[in-house]
Design an enzyme around this catalytic site. Structure first.
Site, mmCIF file in Angstrom:
data_model
loop_
_atom_site.group_PDB
_atom_site.id
_atom_site.type_symbol
_atom_site.label_atom_id
_atom_site.label_comp_id
_atom_site.label_asym_id
_atom_site.label_seq_id
_atom_site.Cartn_x
_atom_site.Cartn_y
_atom_site.Cartn_z
ATOM 1 N N ASP A 39 3.937 -42.855 61.217
ATOM 2 C CA ASP A 39 3.950 -41.785 62.216
ATOM 3 C C ASP A 39 2.559 -41.368 62.658
ATOM 4 O O ASP A 39 2.387 -40.312 63.269
ATOM 5 C CB ASP A 39 4.733 -40.575 61.688
ATOM 6 C CG ASP A 39 4.220 -40.088 60.345
ATOM 7 O OD1 ASP A 39 3.252 -40.661 59.836
ATOM 8 O OD2 ASP A 39 4.802 -39.123 59.824
ATOM 9 N N LYS A 82 -0.951 -32.218 49.295
ATOM 10 C CA LYS A 82 -0.540 -30.931 49.867
ATOM 11 C C LYS A 82 -0.844 -29.736 48.955
ATOM 12 O O LYS A 82 0.067 -29.005 48.519
ATOM 13 C CB LYS A 82 0.949 -30.967 50.238
ATOM 14 C CG LYS A 82 1.270 -32.165 51.138
ATOM 15 C CD LYS A 82 2.523 -32.013 51.927
ATOM 16 C CE LYS A 82 2.689 -33.158 52.909
ATOM 17 N NZ LYS A 82 3.272 -34.375 52.398
ATOM 18 N N ASP A 107 -0.910 -37.128 63.292
ATOM 19 C CA ASP A 107 0.384 -37.430 62.670
ATOM 20 C C ASP A 107 1.436 -36.855 63.610
ATOM 21 O O ASP A 107 1.483 -35.648 63.836
ATOM 22 C CB ASP A 107 0.429 -36.762 61.281
ATOM 23 C CG ASP A 107 1.769 -36.947 60.576
ATOM 24 O OD1 ASP A 107 2.817 -36.991 61.251
ATOM 25 O OD2 ASP A 107 1.773 -37.022 59.339
HETATM 26 N N1 GDD Z 1 10.486 -46.672 53.733
HETATM 27 C C1 GDD Z 1 10.238 -45.419 53.438
HETATM 28 N N2 GDD Z 1 10.931 -44.831 52.424
HETATM 29 N N3 GDD Z 1 9.336 -44.739 54.163
HETATM 30 C C2 GDD Z 1 9.092 -43.454 53.844
HETATM 31 C C3 GDD Z 1 9.781 -42.790 52.809
HETATM 32 C C4 GDD Z 1 10.757 -43.537 52.055
HETATM 33 O O1 GDD Z 1 11.409 -43.035 51.138
HETATM 34 N N4 GDD Z 1 9.328 -41.505 52.744
HETATM 35 C C5 GDD Z 1 8.400 -41.387 53.712
HETATM 36 N N5 GDD Z 1 8.268 -42.561 54.388
HETATM 37 C C6 GDD Z 1 7.373 -42.859 55.508
HETATM 38 C C7 GDD Z 1 7.552 -41.873 56.668
HETATM 39 O O2 GDD Z 1 8.473 -42.394 57.619
HETATM 40 C C8 GDD Z 1 6.140 -41.794 57.234
HETATM 41 O O3 GDD Z 1 5.906 -42.806 58.194
HETATM 42 C C9 GDD Z 1 5.246 -42.072 56.029
HETATM 43 O O4 GDD Z 1 6.061 -42.682 55.030
HETATM 44 C C10 GDD Z 1 4.633 -40.788 55.447
HETATM 45 O O5 GDD Z 1 5.676 -39.871 55.154
HETATM 46 P P1 GDD Z 1 5.696 -38.409 55.779
HETATM 47 O O6 GDD Z 1 6.962 -37.774 55.339
HETATM 48 O O7 GDD Z 1 5.364 -38.424 57.223
HETATM 49 O O8 GDD Z 1 4.525 -37.750 54.933
HETATM 50 P P2 GDD Z 1 3.496 -36.626 55.359
HETATM 51 O O9 GDD Z 1 3.077 -36.751 56.767
HETATM 52 O O10 GDD Z 1 4.060 -35.315 54.934
HETATM 53 O O11 GDD Z 1 2.261 -36.960 54.374
HETATM 54 C C11 GDD Z 1 1.732 -38.286 54.302
HETATM 55 O O12 GDD Z 1 0.917 -38.576 55.438
HETATM 56 C C12 GDD Z 1 -0.265 -37.754 55.565
HETATM 57 C C13 GDD Z 1 -1.014 -38.246 56.795
HETATM 58 O O13 GDD Z 1 -0.241 -38.113 57.923
HETATM 59 C C14 GDD Z 1 0.916 -38.417 53.006
HETATM 60 O O14 GDD Z 1 0.561 -39.769 52.872
HETATM 61 C C15 GDD Z 1 -0.332 -37.530 53.044
HETATM 62 O O15 GDD Z 1 -1.132 -37.760 51.895
HETATM 63 C C16 GDD Z 1 -1.147 -37.865 54.304
HETATM 64 O O16 GDD Z 1 -2.282 -36.990 54.391
HETATM 65 MG MG MG Z 2 3.794 -37.750 58.421
#
Ligand code: GDD
Ligand code: MG
Length: 321
Positions: A104, A154, A211
């Site tokens: 994303d 987080k 993001d």
């Molecule tokens: N296949 C799969 N399975 N993908 C997953 C799963 C899962 O169970 N859970 C999350 N994802 C994918 C989401 O679709 C997304 O593209 C990515 O992993 C990160 O998950 P998010 O749910 O968007 O996490 P976030 O935005 O709260 O936090 C993450 O991204 C940040 C940067 O944008 C973390 O990696 C943070 O450390 C980071 O700063």
């Molecule tokens: Mg995200």
């Protein structure tokens, strides 16, 4: 070389758009979000693994109809395995050194340069880093001479040790699998803090990073891309009477009549915008109809929606039932 895109999230914060489209396929300046990520990969990446869970059939259909010039392998999880579990689940497809990207994020990261950085530093992994004012919604990294010394996923704002965040692209050596347990695993919470002594290095870059997980950030991503070369008015667009365009916009084969458009507006094919309408910081998706006198700001009007006369639509994602 191969790359893995983590795209298993449900996109709940982008509903109702994500009720009919999986998040990787949401439109962004004329192509699906996931194509921005795929197109940012270096040439040597010939196969891309997509770890998905939701609406796999729509993704299959998209890649069947569109040749993206690389082998695409879709792998679904019966139940979401978390970011770490999803990586381990596709280990059979991955080379000794491989790229992982959050599905994303839209950014200007130069992955070829990050690969050079990774080879020079020689650790178990490298992570792209970006600076933000408030890091509490992200993974927060403390670095010394590019070596990551601390990782907090987080944290509360007052507990964050820096403003430097995990920007969501990694390069790993296969050795990483020794540190990912089986089952549902968050790589951020359960793995990163434990492997810092194996050498995790942070790669900072300039340009832009966003993001797209929320409506506001999705629209910000559009603004950034419109300001980086995507703005254009198609020669197939019909601009009738007095159409006032402000700022950077992308307008496809749509029909606009006596209205105010911009800044930061994306209008897809077969959209009709009627007289005395004002649209800013928004997306009007294919076949939508905006009736006279309406105002649209900070919103996504999904495929085929009708915005009736004199409506005011602000900070909303609309979709047909
Ligand atoms: N296949 C799969 N399975 N993908 C997953 C799963 C899962 O169970 N859970 C999350 N994802 C994918 C989401 O679709 C997304 O593209 C990515 O992993 C990160 O998950 P998010 O749910 O968007 O996490 P976030 O935005 O709260 O936090 C993450 O991204 C940040 C940067 O944008 C973390 O990696 C943070 O450390 C980071 O700063
Ligand atoms: Mg995200």
């Amino acid at each position: 070389m191969n790359a893995l895109i983590l795209a298993g999230g449900l996109g709940t914060r982008l509903r109702p758009l994500t009720n009919y489209l999986p998040k990787p396929l949401i439109p962004l300046v004329g192509k699906p979000l996931v194509m921005h990520i795929i197109d940012s990969l270096p040439k040597e990446v010939d196969s891309v693994i997509l770890a998905v869970s939701y609406m796999r059939d729509k993704l299959e259909e998209y890649f069947k109809e569109n040749d993206v010039g690389r082998t695409i392998i879709l792998v679904s999880e019966e139940e979401p395995l978390g970011t770490g579990g999803a990586i381990k689940n596709v280990s059979r497809y991955l080379d000794d050194t491989f790229i992982v990207m959050n599905g994303d994020v839209v950014c200007s990261l130069d992955i070829s340069d990050m690969l050079k950085f990774h080879k020079t530093h020689g650790g178990i992994g490298s992570m792209s880093l970006w600076t933000v004012d408030d890091p509490s919604a992200f993974g927060v990294v403390g670095c010394k001479d590019s070596k990551i010394m601390t990782f907090q996923e987080k944290p509360k704002r007052e507990e964050a040790l820096s403003n430097l965040i995990n920007a969501g692209t990694y390069i790993f050596e296969k050795e990483i699998f020794d540190y990912i347990p089986d089952g549902v695993v968050s790589i951020e919470k359960q793995v990163f803090p434990k492997i810092l002594d194996k050498g995790m290095y942070g790669y900072e870059f300039n340009g832009y990073w966003v993001d797209c997980g929320t409506r506001a950030n999705y629209i910000t991503a559009q603004k950034i891309l419109l300001n980086n070369g995507y703005a254009h008015v198609s020669t197939d667009a019909i601009l009738e009477d007095n159409v006032k365009l402000t700022g950077q916009n992308l307008i496809k084969r749509a029909h606009l009549r006596n209205c105010n458009i911009g800044p930061n507006v994306y209008i897809e094919d077969d959209v009709l915008v009627s007289s005395n309408v004002t649209v800013s910081n928004s997306m009007l998706l294919r076949g939508s109809l905006i009736e006279e006198g309406s105002t649209i700001e900070g919103s996504v009007i999904s495929q085929g929606c009708i915005v009736t006369k004199n409506s005011v639509v602000t900070d909303t994602i609309s979709a047909k039932d």
